[in-house]
Design a protein around this motif. Sequence first.
Motif, PDB file in Angstrom:
ATOM      1  N   GLN A 126     -40.689   2.575 -24.731  1.00  0.00           N
ATOM      2  CA  GLN A 126     -40.169   1.314 -24.897  1.00  0.00           C
ATOM      3  C   GLN A 126     -40.178   0.696 -23.630  1.00  0.00           C
ATOM      4  N   HIS A 127     -40.199  -0.659 -23.623  1.00  0.00           N
ATOM      5  CA  HIS A 127     -39.994  -1.321 -22.425  1.00  0.00           C
ATOM      6  C   HIS A 127     -38.409  -0.961 -21.826  1.00  0.00           C
TER       7      HIS A 127
ATOM      8  N   LYS B 155     -34.688  -1.885 -20.609  1.00  0.00           N
ATOM      9  CA  LYS B 155     -33.842  -2.468 -21.079  1.00  0.00           C
ATOM     10  C   LYS B 155     -32.611  -2.708 -19.748  1.00  0.00           C
TER      11      LYS B 155
ATOM     12  N   HIS C 181     -35.678  -7.535 -21.878  1.00  0.00           N
ATOM     13  CA  HIS C 181     -34.665  -7.015 -22.923  1.00  0.00           C
ATOM     14  C   HIS C 181     -33.251  -7.062 -22.371  1.00  0.00           C
TER      15      HIS C 181
END
Length: 324
Positions: A25-26, A28, A70
Amino acid sequence: MRVPVTGPHGTPIISHYAKLHAHGQHPKAVVEIANICGLMMVEGQMDPFAASSRGLGDMLKVVLDEGIRHVVIGLGGSACNDGGMGMLAALGVQFYDERGHTLFGCGADVLKAASVNWSQVDSRIMECELIIASDVTNPLVGPSGATHVYGPQKGLIPEMMEPLDQAMARYGRMLEVANSRGSTHSHLFSPGSGAAGGLGFALQSIGGRIVPGAEAVADLTGLKSAIRESDWVLTGEGKSDYQTLYGKLPMYVSTLSADFEKPVVLISGSHGEGIASLYSHFAGCFASVNKPTTLGDCLEEAENLLLQCTRNVARLIQASQKMG
C-alpha cells in the motif's frame, strides 16, 4: 517524523506526524492537531483571537512534499477558533481585509475577512484522501457551533461569542462561494464542521471526509467484543459536562454498551455544567477529584486519584453483585 511548523501563536515550533507503511500500500500520514495548535500548548496564554491553525497547513505541505496522498487528521484539543483560515492560508488560499491587506489566518482575522482567492491553493491537496477523525458533531456556527460551545474553554469572553459567531458565518459563506470546486452543499451546519474551532469545516472545503474517531479506534481495538463479554463497562474522560453529549468518546462507549445491555460507568477527572444530562446514559458518573485543590495538584496526583475513584466504583459493583 519531526517537522518545523508554525505554532498556535505564530512562533516556530517542532511538531511531528506518524508515517505508516503497510505492505503493498501507499504510505499514510497520521496528523494530530493537539501537537500542532493544541490547547495544552498555550496553557496560561489562551487567546482565541491570536491562535491560528496555520501549523496544520505547514504540516500538510511537508506531507505532500513526501509524496503522501492519504492523510488521517485527528481533530480535538485545539487552541484555535479561526475556522481553519490559518491552515488554508498556509496552503495558498489568500484572505484579505476590506483594504486589501493579506490576512495571516487567526481568530481575529475571521472578524476582518472581506474577500478570498483560491487561485494559489496548492493543487496537490486536492489529490489527497483526507480523513478527518472527529468525535464531535457540532456545526461550524449557531448556538451549538464551534464558537458558542468550545470558545469559552479557549479563553473567549461571553460578549465576543455572538460577534465572532456571526463573523464565522460570513467567513464560511464567503469561502464556499469563492471555492472553485463548486459544491452546492454547504458545510456550515453539517455535523463535525465545528470541530477544532472550525477546522472540520475548512478541511471539508478541500475535500476532507469526517469519520467518527471513536468508532475507528473501537474497530481497531476490538471494543465491541470486549463489551459483549463483560459484565460492567468503565469509561472516562478529562472533564465531563454537557459537551460530552456531542459525540465524545464516552457517549460512543455508552451507545455500544446499551446495544449489549451492559451497565456503563463514567469516571472523569472532574464534572462541569450540565452533568445531570448524562445520568440517563450512565449507571453512575464519578469525578476523581476528592477535595478542594489546585489544577497543578490534580495533574500531579492524577494516577492516584483515578486509582482511588476506580477502586470505590469496583467496590460498589462488587457489593451490587453480592446483593443479586
